[in-house]
Design a protein around this motif. Structure first.
Motif, PDB file in Angstrom:
ATOM      1  N   GLY A 184       0.807  -0.829  -0.556  1.00 38.82           N
ATOM      2  CA  GLY A 184       0.286  -0.226  -0.045  1.00 38.82           C
ATOM      3  C   GLY A 184       0.750   1.122  -0.305  1.00 38.82           C
ATOM      4  O   GLY A 184       0.121   1.873   0.186  1.00 38.82           O
ATOM      5  N   TYR A 185       1.990   1.307   0.089  1.00 39.46           N
ATOM      6  CA  TYR A 185       3.048   2.330  -0.972  1.00 39.46           C
ATOM      7  C   TYR A 185       2.381   3.689  -1.342  1.00 39.46           C
ATOM      8  O   TYR A 185       3.181   4.894  -0.937  1.00 39.46           O
ATOM      9  CB  TYR A 185       4.290   1.880  -1.213  1.00 39.46           C
ATOM     10  CG  TYR A 185       5.424   2.492  -0.977  1.00 39.46           C
ATOM     11  CD1 TYR A 185       6.182   2.679   0.735  1.00 39.46           C
ATOM     12  CD2 TYR A 185       6.015   3.499  -1.630  1.00 39.46           C
ATOM     13  CE1 TYR A 185       7.032   4.083   0.651  1.00 39.46           C
ATOM     14  CE2 TYR A 185       6.560   4.668  -1.739  1.00 39.46           C
ATOM     15  CZ  TYR A 185       7.147   4.708  -0.520  1.00 39.46           C
ATOM     16  OH  TYR A 185       8.004   5.941   0.182  1.00 39.46           O
ATOM     17  N   VAL A 186       1.543   3.258  -2.362  1.00 35.38           N
ATOM     18  CA  VAL A 186       1.073   4.406  -2.933  1.00 35.38           C
ATOM     19  C   VAL A 186      -0.004   5.721  -2.753  1.00 35.38           C
ATOM     20  O   VAL A 186       0.360   6.474  -1.996  1.00 35.38           O
ATOM     21  CB  VAL A 186      -0.044   3.442  -3.777  1.00 35.38           C
ATOM     22  CG1 VAL A 186      -0.944   3.631  -4.148  1.00 35.38           C
ATOM     23  CG2 VAL A 186       0.868   5.319  -5.234  1.00 35.38           C
ATOM     24  N   ALA A 187      -0.560   4.906  -0.668  1.00 34.89           N
ATOM     25  CA  ALA A 187      -1.087   5.133   0.163  1.00 34.89           C
ATOM     26  C   ALA A 187      -0.337   6.565   0.211  1.00 34.89           C
ATOM     27  O   ALA A 187      -0.526   8.600   0.467  1.00 34.89           O
ATOM     28  CB  ALA A 187      -2.059   4.508   1.138  1.00 34.89           C
ATOM     29  N   PHE A 188       0.848   6.352   1.160  1.00 33.86           N
ATOM     30  CA  PHE A 188       1.979   7.947   1.660  1.00 33.86           C
ATOM     31  C   PHE A 188       2.006   8.521   0.303  1.00 33.86           C
ATOM     32  O   PHE A 188       2.208   9.851   0.462  1.00 33.86           O
ATOM     33  CB  PHE A 188       3.087   6.903   2.033  1.00 33.86           C
ATOM     34  CG  PHE A 188       2.757   6.373   2.949  1.00 33.86           C
ATOM     35  CD1 PHE A 188       2.017   5.979   3.833  1.00 33.86           C
ATOM     36  CD2 PHE A 188       3.290   4.645   2.758  1.00 33.86           C
ATOM     37  CE1 PHE A 188       1.533   5.537   4.793  1.00 33.86           C
ATOM     38  CE2 PHE A 188       3.056   3.789   3.929  1.00 33.86           C
ATOM     39  CZ  PHE A 188       2.488   3.634   4.935  1.00 33.86           C
ATOM     40  N   TYR A 189       2.336   8.050  -0.640  1.00 32.67           N
ATOM     41  CA  TYR A 189       2.502   9.526  -2.025  1.00 32.67           C
ATOM     42  C   TYR A 189       1.275   9.849  -2.062  1.00 32.67           C
ATOM     43  O   TYR A 189       0.688  10.850  -2.841  1.00 32.67           O
ATOM     44  CB  TYR A 189       2.647   8.154  -3.217  1.00 32.67           C
ATOM     45  CG  TYR A 189       3.181   8.617  -4.692  1.00 32.67           C
ATOM     46  CD1 TYR A 189       4.101   9.924  -5.105  1.00 32.67           C
ATOM     47  CD2 TYR A 189       2.380   8.095  -5.620  1.00 32.67           C
ATOM     48  CE1 TYR A 189       4.475  10.260  -6.071  1.00 32.67           C
ATOM     49  CE2 TYR A 189       2.375   8.596  -7.220  1.00 32.67           C
ATOM     50  CZ  TYR A 189       3.734   9.877  -7.128  1.00 32.67           C
ATOM     51  OH  TYR A 189       4.141  10.334  -8.519  1.00 32.67           O
ATOM     52  N   ALA A 190       0.188   9.343  -1.763  1.00 30.92           N
ATOM     53  CA  ALA A 190      -1.582  10.297  -2.120  1.00 30.92           C
ATOM     54  C   ALA A 190      -1.202  11.223  -1.059  1.00 30.92           C
ATOM     55  O   ALA A 190      -1.494  12.057  -1.003  1.00 30.92           O
ATOM     56  CB  ALA A 190      -1.740   9.110  -1.860  1.00 30.92           C
ATOM     57  N   VAL A 191      -1.023  10.766   0.384  1.00 33.52           N
ATOM     58  CA  VAL A 191      -1.177  11.501   1.400  1.00 33.52           C
ATOM     59  C   VAL A 191      -0.253  12.797   1.136  1.00 33.52           C
ATOM     60  O   VAL A 191      -0.351  13.734   1.804  1.00 33.52           O
ATOM     61  CB  VAL A 191      -0.698  10.890   2.549  1.00 33.52           C
ATOM     62  CG1 VAL A 191       0.025  12.293   3.593  1.00 33.52           C
ATOM     63  CG2 VAL A 191      -1.150   9.281   3.049  1.00 33.52           C
ATOM     64  N   GLY A 192       1.214  12.710   0.355  1.00 31.60           N
ATOM     65  CA  GLY A 192       2.167  13.405   0.263  1.00 31.60           C
ATOM     66  C   GLY A 192       1.278  14.544  -0.411  1.00 31.60           C
ATOM     67  O   GLY A 192       1.419  15.965  -0.475  1.00 31.60           O
ATOM     68  N   PHE A 244      -4.707  -0.897   4.220  1.00 28.36           N
ATOM     69  CA  PHE A 244      -4.618   0.480   3.955  1.00 28.36           C
ATOM     70  C   PHE A 244      -4.996   1.056   2.798  1.00 28.36           C
ATOM     71  O   PHE A 244      -5.584   2.511   2.520  1.00 28.36           O
ATOM     72  CB  PHE A 244      -3.563   0.503   4.517  1.00 28.36           C
ATOM     73  CG  PHE A 244      -3.284   1.315   4.900  1.00 28.36           C
ATOM     74  CD1 PHE A 244      -3.999   2.091   6.449  1.00 28.36           C
ATOM     75  CD2 PHE A 244      -2.212   2.427   4.380  1.00 28.36           C
ATOM     76  CE1 PHE A 244      -3.609   3.343   7.097  1.00 28.36           C
ATOM     77  CE2 PHE A 244      -2.398   3.666   5.399  1.00 28.36           C
ATOM     78  CZ  PHE A 244      -2.729   3.738   6.281  1.00 28.36           C
ATOM     79  N   GLY A 245      -4.004   0.689   1.705  1.00 33.50           N
ATOM     80  CA  GLY A 245      -3.893   1.731   0.873  1.00 33.50           C
ATOM     81  C   GLY A 245      -4.916   2.266  -0.282  1.00 33.50           C
ATOM     82  O   GLY A 245      -5.601   2.976   0.253  1.00 33.50           O
ATOM     83  N   GLU A 246      -6.270   0.960  -0.117  1.00 33.01           N
ATOM     84  CA  GLU A 246      -7.374   0.963  -0.741  1.00 33.01           C
ATOM     85  C   GLU A 246      -8.353   2.385   0.234  1.00 33.01           C
ATOM     86  O   GLU A 246      -9.316   3.091  -0.684  1.00 33.01           O
ATOM     87  CB  GLU A 246      -7.983  -0.573  -0.954  1.00 33.01           C
ATOM     88  CG  GLU A 246      -7.206  -0.784  -2.247  1.00 33.01           C
ATOM     89  CD  GLU A 246      -7.266  -0.464  -3.481  1.00 33.01           C
ATOM     90  OE1 GLU A 246      -8.774  -0.311  -3.994  1.00 33.01           O
ATOM     91  OE2 GLU A 246      -6.919   0.340  -4.179  1.00 33.01           O
ATOM     92  N   ILE A 247      -8.119   1.531   1.577  1.00 34.02           N
ATOM     93  CA  ILE A 247      -9.025   2.249   2.257  1.00 34.02           C
ATOM     94  C   ILE A 247      -8.755   4.326   1.797  1.00 34.02           C
ATOM     95  O   ILE A 247      -9.215   4.314   1.794  1.00 34.02           O
ATOM     96  CB  ILE A 247      -8.951   2.798   3.476  1.00 34.02           C
ATOM     97  CG1 ILE A 247      -9.197   0.832   3.648  1.00 34.02           C
ATOM     98  CG2 ILE A 247      -9.717   3.192   4.225  1.00 34.02           C
ATOM     99  CD1 ILE A 247      -9.738   0.333   4.957  1.00 34.02           C
ATOM    100  N   ILE A 248      -7.416   4.328   1.867  1.00 33.15           N
ATOM    101  CA  ILE A 248      -7.079   5.223   1.371  1.00 33.15           C
ATOM    102  C   ILE A 248      -7.834   6.196   0.253  1.00 33.15           C
ATOM    103  O   ILE A 248      -8.147   7.191  -0.015  1.00 33.15           O
ATOM    104  CB  ILE A 248      -5.647   6.048   1.546  1.00 33.15           C
ATOM    105  CG1 ILE A 248      -5.321   5.407   2.544  1.00 33.15           C
ATOM    106  CG2 ILE A 248      -4.706   7.556   1.411  1.00 33.15           C
ATOM    107  CD1 ILE A 248      -4.629   6.734   3.753  1.00 33.15           C
ATOM    108  N   ARG A 249      -6.882   5.383  -0.427  1.00 28.31           N
ATOM    109  CA  ARG A 249      -7.979   6.140  -2.124  1.00 28.31           C
ATOM    110  C   ARG A 249      -9.373   5.920  -1.655  1.00 28.31           C
ATOM    111  O   ARG A 249      -9.912   7.176  -2.546  1.00 28.31           O
ATOM    112  CB  ARG A 249      -7.406   4.757  -3.093  1.00 28.31           C
ATOM    113  CG  ARG A 249      -7.837   5.172  -4.753  1.00 28.31           C
ATOM    114  CD  ARG A 249      -6.754   4.530  -5.428  1.00 28.31           C
ATOM    115  NE  ARG A 249      -8.298   3.164  -5.031  1.00 28.31           N
ATOM    116  CZ  ARG A 249      -9.078   2.570  -6.104  1.00 28.31           C
ATOM    117  NH1 ARG A 249      -9.210   4.311  -6.739  1.00 28.31           N
ATOM    118  NH2 ARG A 249     -10.018   1.632  -5.525  1.00 28.31           N
ATOM    119  N   LEU A 250      -9.888   5.402  -1.511  1.00 28.63           N
ATOM    120  CA  LEU A 250     -11.240   5.249  -1.433  1.00 28.63           C
ATOM    121  C   LEU A 250     -12.350   6.620  -0.677  1.00 28.63           C
ATOM    122  O   LEU A 250     -13.215   7.421  -0.834  1.00 28.63           O
ATOM    123  CB  LEU A 250     -12.085   3.990  -1.014  1.00 28.63           C
ATOM    124  CG  LEU A 250     -12.127   3.021  -1.674  1.00 28.63           C
ATOM    125  CD1 LEU A 250     -12.886   1.598  -1.126  1.00 28.63           C
ATOM    126  CD2 LEU A 250     -12.969   2.550  -2.308  1.00 28.63           C
TER     127      LEU A 250
END
Lengths: 480, 305
Positions: A184-192, A244-250
């Motif tokens: 789910g690393y992309v979640a942190f990319y998204a947060v940034g 976790f990554g999917e939750i952030i995206r949703l």
């Protein structure tokens, strides 16, 4: 035991299958026998291919005018696929047979050993050479193409490669060093990215303040993810990070009042030269430094910005590997239970790995936002995580130079292939290698695990060893 | 009340499909202790196999014999998807036994990227609608102006799931293959010494999982009537959640977990928010893995050096 059965199943013969020494060696008594066996094996493989391709390749379905599906048969494609498998299998059998004859006492499936001194030194030199090439790149491109504007395509591509390189190096801390498979690393990319996008569009905060804030936010999210998953092992951990990554995206899609939903956030302020904007005005970058205005100045600045960010990631990783925390990460990767028995605080070790990896993801994210000027949840789906992970895996989890080579190959490779006109002559007018990019990524990941599980440049030996003169390269590498 | 009953019926139908996919995860995890990450995508491939076969068979038999066509499609699709499962295990997982811990998982992630893109390249990116199949409904009871109904396709889905669960439970508990599987699950080396062909048993486990995914694929197609190349990911994760919730390694657990996930998803969409229904499923996954890693019907796992 299973030897007889295994030798008789014709399709089942690969060096990797062997476990221990109990492996039947299907050596044919005569060349004719070997030929017949190889033919039978190839025919079986082609038959399997026929079965696999039966509806999927044979029939193409298209939505017709009446919203119903129209089937188009594609017999030549299936025949071609089966022929490729047949002859490929035959060729492999012959090559392997020849190899066996010339190397009769080869050990079955000798696992690749860790870094040898020579490989380590070459990788180090290669690192400096690549850094030098990266610093000179915009000028080389401009010189070769006669000006900055014609080189814009190449510089944009290089920025993209460097962004993925930075993400790869960031994820490498979590996956390659600490051995925590994070999907789910992309979640942190998204947060940034969203941190910068929201702060700059709502409060007008400058990029240079947002950059560290985005990193801190992402690190915070890394700890947030890290806490619950502390007790989980390998594959469970991977699935939870994926969720976790999917939750952030949703949440980004559905929390419309904050993030504007799927439409995304647009007109994010552009980057400035430490406060001086890249505009034509009198207080702009060009006027301040007495240069002629050129929109490429901003692009070049972005290029060097991401280059510096990526190199910082690399430098920090290399330093951390020598510190106690980095050694603890590597120990954790090798054996978690032993770590705990030796008194390493696995909780803090894991959390710092998540936090530091996430922080670099956050930096890369805010760079992405400032470069694009637009963010939407679409950019942060699971496929992005998969691409970053495959860069790390192909680079050989843990190796910095390997990740760099993999990032160049996987991001720039398809772009370069697209520009080769010969491919369009061979495969037809509308051939686009980008369509096949992820297909190949997936295949490459699986193939890499089968043939070179340690990656292109394997570096799984711990950075620091107790005995062996302080240099890990000098120590004999253990093959686990 | 009618609304609640309706959601119950819908949830059980959805849960049956999840349960069938979850069995594939649970069988494979039971025998080699690996999360077959590509299983959801095998399910998606089976949807496409079923779709293409259905169009073909239905054109031959005519629109009148839908149930017969579905039956034929399901059987052929089980075989072909089983072949996919066998090939994937053979090429991507078997060479990795004895490699380092994460290798099979990474390989499986590679396959799960490969399969949807293969379908996208060979079949196009647009969602594919099917011709209308079974449309009739039975009214259970009416509550004012609102009627709770159960459609024939929902009945078919639940009946097929129950029947197959019985068949596979019988296979695992009573047949030599099932005994071999349970032996491999307990101790692979010992099983091999006792004359069990371990590789073949593992291959057959993958074939069984893929065949059940093919049944789920046919039923999914019957229920939703549309499929696209990216439809494997989310059902795959939900079915994995179901397997974990029921206790991974346990066959009845997978079905119970599937039914619970199906019910939670429909109830959540109906009474809370439809946008966050996937978040609910992912949330359950995280909570179960952290607080109840053995699930409802699973055995505790002891970590050894």
């Amino acid at each position: 035991m299973t030897n007889l059965a295994r030798a008789t199943t014709a399709a089942a013969d690969r060096p990797g299958t062997a476990r221990g020494g109990a492996r039947a060696v299907p050596q044919a008594p005569s060349p004719q026998g070997a030929m017949a066996a190889a033919l039978k094996d190839a025919a079986l493989a082609a038959l399997v291919m026929l079965g696999l391709s039966f509806p999927i390749l044979l029939l193409r379905s298209d939505v017709g005018s009446n919203n119903e599906l129209v089937l188009t048969p594609r017999v030549p494609l299936v025949v071609a696929a089966c022929a490729i498998v047949f002859f490929g299998r035959l060729a492999i059998a012959f090559v392997r047979g020849a190899w066996r004859r010339s190397h009769p006492r080869r050990m079955a499936a000798a696992s690749p050993v860790g870094t040898r001194p020579v490989v380590g030194r070459v990788a180090g030199l290669l690192g400096y050479a690549l850094t030098g090439a990266a610093i000179a790149f915009p000028f080389l491109a401009a010189y070769a193409l006669g000006g900055l504007t014609p080189a814009r395509y190449w510089i944009d591509l290089a920025i993209l490669v460097l962004t993925y390189l930075m993400l790869g190096w960031g994820l490498n801390i979590v996956v390659g060093l600490a051995g925590l498979l994070d999907l789910g690393y992309v979640a942190f990319y998204a947060v940034g990215a969203y941190s910068y996008a929201l702060l700059s569009t709502t409060f007008g905060v400058s990029f240079w303040i947002c950059l560290p804030v985005a990193g801190i936010m992402a690190a915070f999210f890394g700890i947030l993810l890290g806490f619950p998953v502390l007790r989980l092992r390998g594959d469970y951990l991977a699935i939870v990070t994926l969720a976790f990554g999917e939750i952030i995206r949703l949440v980004l899609i559905n929390w419309v009042s904050l993030t504007n939903g799927s439409a995304g956030i647009s007109s994010i302020p552009r980057v400035s030269f430490f406060g001086i904007p890249f505009t034509r005005e009198d207080d702009g970058f060009a006027a301040t430094f007495g240069l002629a205005f050129d929109p490429m100045q901003r692009i070049i600045f972005l290029y060097y910005l991401i280059l510096v960010l990526a190199l910082v990631t690399n430098a920090v990783t290399l330093r951390l590997r020598r510190l106690p925390i980095g050694r603890a990460w590597e120990a954790l990767r090798e054996d978690e239970i032993a770590c705990r028995a030796l008194g390493i605080n696995t909780r803090n070790t894991k959390l710092t790995a998540f936090a530091i990896g996430a922080m670099f993801g956050g930096f890369a994210g805010s760079f992405f936002a400032v470069r694009q000027g637009f963010v939407s949840p679409e950019s942060f789906n699971f496929m992005e995580s998969a691409i970053i992970l495959s860069i790390v895996v192909l680079g050989g989890m843990g190796s910095q130079v390997g990740v760099a080579i993999a990032a160049v190959a996987m991001v720039a490779g398809p772009e370069l292939l697209r520009r080769l006109e010969i491919l369009q002559v061979v495969f037809g007018e509308h051939f686009d290698p980008n369509q096949y990019r992820l297909l190949l990524f997936g295949l490459a990941m699986a193939a890499m695990m089968v043939w070179r599980p340690r990656g292109l440049i394997s570096q799984r030996t711990p950075s620091v060893l107790l005995h062996g003169g302080g240099s890990p390269a000098a120590a004999p590498a253990e093959a686990r | 009340m009618a609304d609640f009953v309706q959601q119950l019926v819908n949830g059980l139908t959805l849960g049956s499909i999840y349960g069938l996919i979850a069995i594939g995860y649970t069988l494979v995890f039971g025998i080699i202790g690996m999360v077959n990450f590509a299983h959801g995508d095998v399910f998606m491939v089976s949807c496409f196999i079923a779709l293409l076969l259905f169009l073909f068979v239905n054109a031959v038999l005519g629109a009148g014999a839908i149930i017969l066509s579905l039956l034929i499609v399901m059987v052929i699709s089980m075989g072909l998807t089983g072949l996919w499962g066998w090939t994937i295990e053979r090429l991507a997982y078997r060479p990795l036994r004895g490699s380092f811990r994460l290798a099979p998982l990474i390989s499986a992630i590679g396959i799960s990227i490969f399969l949807p893109n293969l379908i996208q390249v060979t079949q196009g990116a647009r969602p594919k609608p099917t011709p209308p199949m079974v449309g009739d409904v039975i009214v259970l009871f009416a509550d004012g102006h609102y009627e709770a109904t159960v459609s024939y396709k929902q009945l078919i889905i639940m009946a097929v799931t129950a029947g197959l669960l019985a068949v596979f439970w019988y296979v695992v508990q009573k047949t030599p293959l099932g005994r071999a599987q349970r032996a491999c699950e307990q101790d692979r080396r010992m099983a091999a010494l006792l004359g069990i062909n371990v590789d073949r048993t593992i291959s057959l486990t993958f074939v069984m999982g893929a065949a059940l995914a093919a049944v789920a694929g046919t039923l999914y197609l019957l229920y939703y009537g549309v499929v696209s190349f990216s439809d494997g990911f989310v059902p795959g994760i939900k079915a994995f959640t179901a397997a974990v919730l029921g206790g991974i390694g346990s066959l009845p657990g997978a079905v119970v977990g599937g039914l619970i996930i199906g019910l939670v998803e429909t109830m959540w969409s109906s009474y809370f928010s439809i946008e966050y229904k996937d978040v609910a499923a992912f949330g359950i996954l995280i909570i179960v893995l952290i607080f109840m890693p053995t699930g409802l019907l699973g055995r505790p796992e002891v970590e050894k050096v």
